[in-house]
Design a protein around this motif. Structure first.
Motif, short mmCIF file in Angstrom:
data_model
loop_
_atom_site.label_atom_id
_atom_site.label_comp_id
_atom_site.label_asym_id
_atom_site.label_seq_id
_atom_site.Cartn_x
_atom_site.Cartn_y
_atom_site.Cartn_z
N MET A 209 0.85 -1.20 -0.04
CA MET A 209 -0.03 -0.12 -0.04
C MET A 209 0.82 1.18 -0.07
SD MET A 209 -3.00 1.53 0.50
CE MET A 209 -4.00 0.33 1.03
N THR A 210 1.93 1.40 1.08
CA THR A 210 2.59 2.59 0.94
C THR A 210 4.09 2.44 0.44
OG1 THR A 210 3.45 1.72 3.22
CG2 THR A 210 1.32 3.03 3.14
N GLY A 211 4.72 1.42 0.26
CA GLY A 211 6.01 0.99 -0.12
C GLY A 211 6.93 0.98 0.81
N LEU A 212 6.51 1.25 2.39
CA LEU A 212 7.23 1.04 3.40
C LEU A 212 7.74 -0.38 3.79
CD1 LEU A 212 5.40 3.67 5.75
CD2 LEU A 212 7.48 4.30 4.25
N ARG A 213 8.66 -0.34 4.38
CA ARG A 213 8.99 -1.86 4.94
C ARG A 213 7.85 -2.33 5.90
NH1 ARG A 213 13.70 -4.33 4.45
NH2 ARG A 213 14.17 -5.05 6.75
N ASN A 214 7.53 -3.41 6.04
CA ASN A 214 6.33 -3.99 6.75
C ASN A 214 6.81 -4.44 8.14
OD1 ASN A 214 7.56 -6.43 6.39
ND2 ASN A 214 6.16 -6.94 4.84
N ARG A 215 5.68 -4.86 8.97
CA ARG A 215 6.36 -5.43 10.43
C ARG A 215 7.16 -6.55 10.35
NH1 ARG A 215 3.39 -5.50 15.23
NH2 ARG A 215 1.63 -4.68 14.38
N ARG A 216 7.47 -7.26 9.36
CA ARG A 216 8.51 -8.23 9.37
C ARG A 216 9.69 -7.58 9.15
NH1 ARG A 216 8.72 -13.39 4.94
NH2 ARG A 216 10.71 -14.17 5.70
N GLY A 217 9.70 -6.60 8.44
CA GLY A 217 10.95 -5.85 8.15
C GLY A 217 11.56 -5.09 9.37
N CYS A 218 10.43 -4.58 9.87
CA CYS A 218 10.83 -3.75 11.35
C CYS A 218 11.33 -4.62 12.54
CB CYS A 218 9.59 -3.04 11.73
SG CYS A 218 9.53 -2.12 13.18
N GLU A 219 10.87 -5.76 12.45
CA GLU A 219 11.04 -6.73 13.70
C GLU A 219 12.56 -7.02 13.26
OE1 GLU A 219 8.21 -9.69 13.41
OE2 GLU A 219 7.13 -8.71 14.80
N GLU A 220 13.00 -7.15 11.91
CA GLU A 220 14.47 -7.77 11.53
C GLU A 220 15.33 -6.38 11.92
OE1 GLU A 220 16.03 -8.61 7.42
OE2 GLU A 220 15.31 -10.52 8.17
N ASP A 221 14.83 -5.29 11.47
CA ASP A 221 15.76 -4.17 11.85
C ASP A 221 16.23 -3.94 13.23
OD1 ASP A 221 15.80 -4.05 9.08
OD2 ASP A 221 14.87 -2.20 8.84
N ILE A 222 15.08 -4.07 13.88
CA ILE A 222 14.99 -3.80 15.35
C ILE A 222 16.12 -4.95 15.81
CG2 ILE A 222 13.92 -4.03 17.49
CD1 ILE A 222 11.44 -2.84 16.51
N ALA A 223 15.99 -6.16 15.58
CA ALA A 223 16.86 -7.01 16.16
C ALA A 223 18.46 -6.65 15.49
CB ALA A 223 16.56 -8.68 15.59
N LYS A 224 18.71 -6.31 14.63
CA LYS A 224 20.15 -5.88 14.00
C LYS A 224 20.22 -4.75 14.96
CE LYS A 224 19.55 -6.96 9.14
NZ LYS A 224 19.28 -6.58 7.73
N GLU A 225 19.68 -3.67 15.06
CA GLU A 225 20.05 -2.67 15.98
C GLU A 225 20.29 -2.99 17.33
OE1 GLU A 225 20.74 0.86 15.48
OE2 GLU A 225 20.31 0.23 13.25
N LEU A 226 19.49 -3.92 17.79
CA LEU A 226 19.81 -4.29 19.17
C LEU A 226 21.29 -4.92 19.33
CD1 LEU A 226 16.56 -5.77 20.53
CD2 LEU A 226 17.61 -3.49 21.15
N ARG A 227 21.57 -5.80 18.32
CA ARG A 227 22.82 -6.46 18.27
C ARG A 227 23.82 -5.57 18.05
NH1 ARG A 227 20.02 -10.31 14.98
NH2 ARG A 227 20.72 -9.22 13.22
N LYS A 228 23.72 -4.56 17.33
CA LYS A 228 24.75 -3.34 17.13
C LYS A 228 24.69 -2.73 18.22
CE LYS A 228 23.58 0.06 14.19
NZ LYS A 228 23.50 0.58 12.88
N ALA A 229 24.07 -2.09 18.99
CA ALA A 229 23.57 -1.51 20.24
C ALA A 229 24.47 -2.17 21.56
CB ALA A 229 22.45 -1.14 20.77
N GLU A 230 24.74 -3.52 21.25
CA GLU A 230 25.43 -4.45 22.22
C GLU A 230 26.88 -3.82 22.26
OE1 GLU A 230 24.22 -8.30 21.89
OE2 GLU A 230 22.46 -8.09 22.80
N LYS A 231 27.32 -3.52 20.89
CA LYS A 231 28.80 -3.41 20.84
C LYS A 231 29.23 -1.86 21.08
CE LYS A 231 28.83 -7.01 17.53
NZ LYS A 231 29.23 -7.28 15.93
N LEU A 232 28.33 -1.09 21.41
CA LEU A 232 28.61 0.55 21.29
C LEU A 232 29.07 0.67 23.03
CD1 LEU A 232 25.46 1.98 19.61
CD2 LEU A 232 27.88 1.74 18.80
N PRO A 233 29.96 1.72 22.99
CA PRO A 233 30.14 2.21 24.46
C PRO A 233 29.10 2.59 25.43
CG PRO A 233 31.55 3.32 22.68
CD PRO A 233 30.47 2.73 22.10
#
Length: 331
Positions: A209-233
């Protein structure tokens, strides 16, 4: 040579293709057990129309032969049969190479032969030169062709960056016409397959409908950000996920119709993308629900982006030349 002397369960001039899941006669099974084969292909070789021998290609691992593999193996049989015929009739190394060159030039895939030990390219056919015309891509492919098999395996994929093309490479150790060891590299164009896979993946993660990433894409991106955040100071600025829900969207759908409701969702999506800017990703989570993911490494605070969203909903929405107010809940 007689079948009895060889002990082969064939030698009748017919080809045989046996995968590891095939049902086969007992004499074939005994022969395969003796050779430690799980899957095997037998191709007859004829010299001057007379059956002289068989070529067999086998593997000790479970395997199901694909059509492209069988086509390639049959091409090898043709090459071998032609070279053998020429050697028998002329006993000439030169004529064998000329025949091999003529066959490989017209085969359906790209072919290269390299001497790994001496780092020398022995042969490339016209197909491979036409498929990969850019010199930079050719050099990249050549570097891969000389890599150790332990590093890349017998099969790998190659991305010709300049031409934006994808190829499947298969490596096989062979004896070249001069008797030296060499590596046969076959190159199949798989660009269409890769593009199809990319389209399927985009569809799986995109809201139509909108061309945005969907819920599945959001959940995957959040998981990536959480893994990346664990390595930050510990003092790194935190990221955030912002949740947005349109107020009374059902009433808009019911009173104005689904077409107008769909148009509103599209306008909201566009406005949220502008509000998020380049610092964050926007998602349609379903229905009238949207999300914004602000990465941990961002230049604008989540509070600032949330305020932009609130400001967007202070103004009416222009839908079909009319103005409508729609507010949102955000957190």
């Amino acid at each position: 040579v007689s079948r009895e002397r060889l002990g082969y369960p064939f030698f009748n001039g017919r080809p045989y293709t046996i995968s590891s899941d095939s049902e086969i006669p007992e004499e074939f099974q005994q022969y395969m057990d003796l050779c430690d084969f799980q899957a095997v292909v037998f191709y007859p070789v004829r010299i001057n129309e007379e059956l002289r021998m068989y070529l067999q290609f086998g593997t000790s691992r479970e395997h199901r032969w694909e059509q492209e593999e069988l086509k390639f193996l049959n091409d090898i049989r043709k090459i071998f049969q032609t070279i053998l015929s020429k050697r028998i009739t002329r006993n000439s190394l030169t004529s064998s190479y000329v025949t091999l060159d003529a066959i490989l030039q017209h085969t359906g895939c790209g072919v290269a032969v390299v001497d790994v030990e001496n780092h020398q390219v022995l042969f490339t056919n016209e197909t491979i030169r036409q498929a990969i015309p850019d010199k930079t891509d050719q050099d990249a492919l050549e570097r891969i062709a000389f890599l150790p098999i332990e590093e890349i395996g017998n099969s790998t994929q190659f991305h010709a960056i300049e031409g934006d093309l994808w190829f499947e490479l298969t490596m096989t150790e062979i004896t070249w016409v001069n008797g030296n060891k060499a590596r046969l590299v076959t190159v199949y164009d798989i660009t269409e397959m890769k593009e199809y896979q990319a389209r399927i993946e985009r569809q799986a993660y995109t809201d139509p409908m909108t061309g945005l990433r969907n819920r599945r894409g959001c959940e995957e991106d959040i998981a990536k950000e959480l893994r990346k955040a664990e390595k930050l100071p510990d003092n790194q600025t935190a990221g955030a996920s912002i949740y947005i829900d349109l107020d009374d969207f059902k009433n808009i759908n019911d009173s104005l119709g689904h077409e107008t409701g769909d148009l509103l969702l599209q306008r909201v999506a566009e406005a949220l993308v502008r509000a998020a800017g380049l610092e964050a990703n926007v998602y349609r989570l379903g229905g009238d629900e949207f999300g914004i993911l602000v990465p941990a490494e961002h230049s604008v605070t989540p509070e600032a982006i949330a305020q932009r969203v609130i400001d967007v909903f202070q103004n009416p929405w222009n839908l079909n030349e009319k103005q409508y107010y729609c507010t949102c809940s955000i957190g």
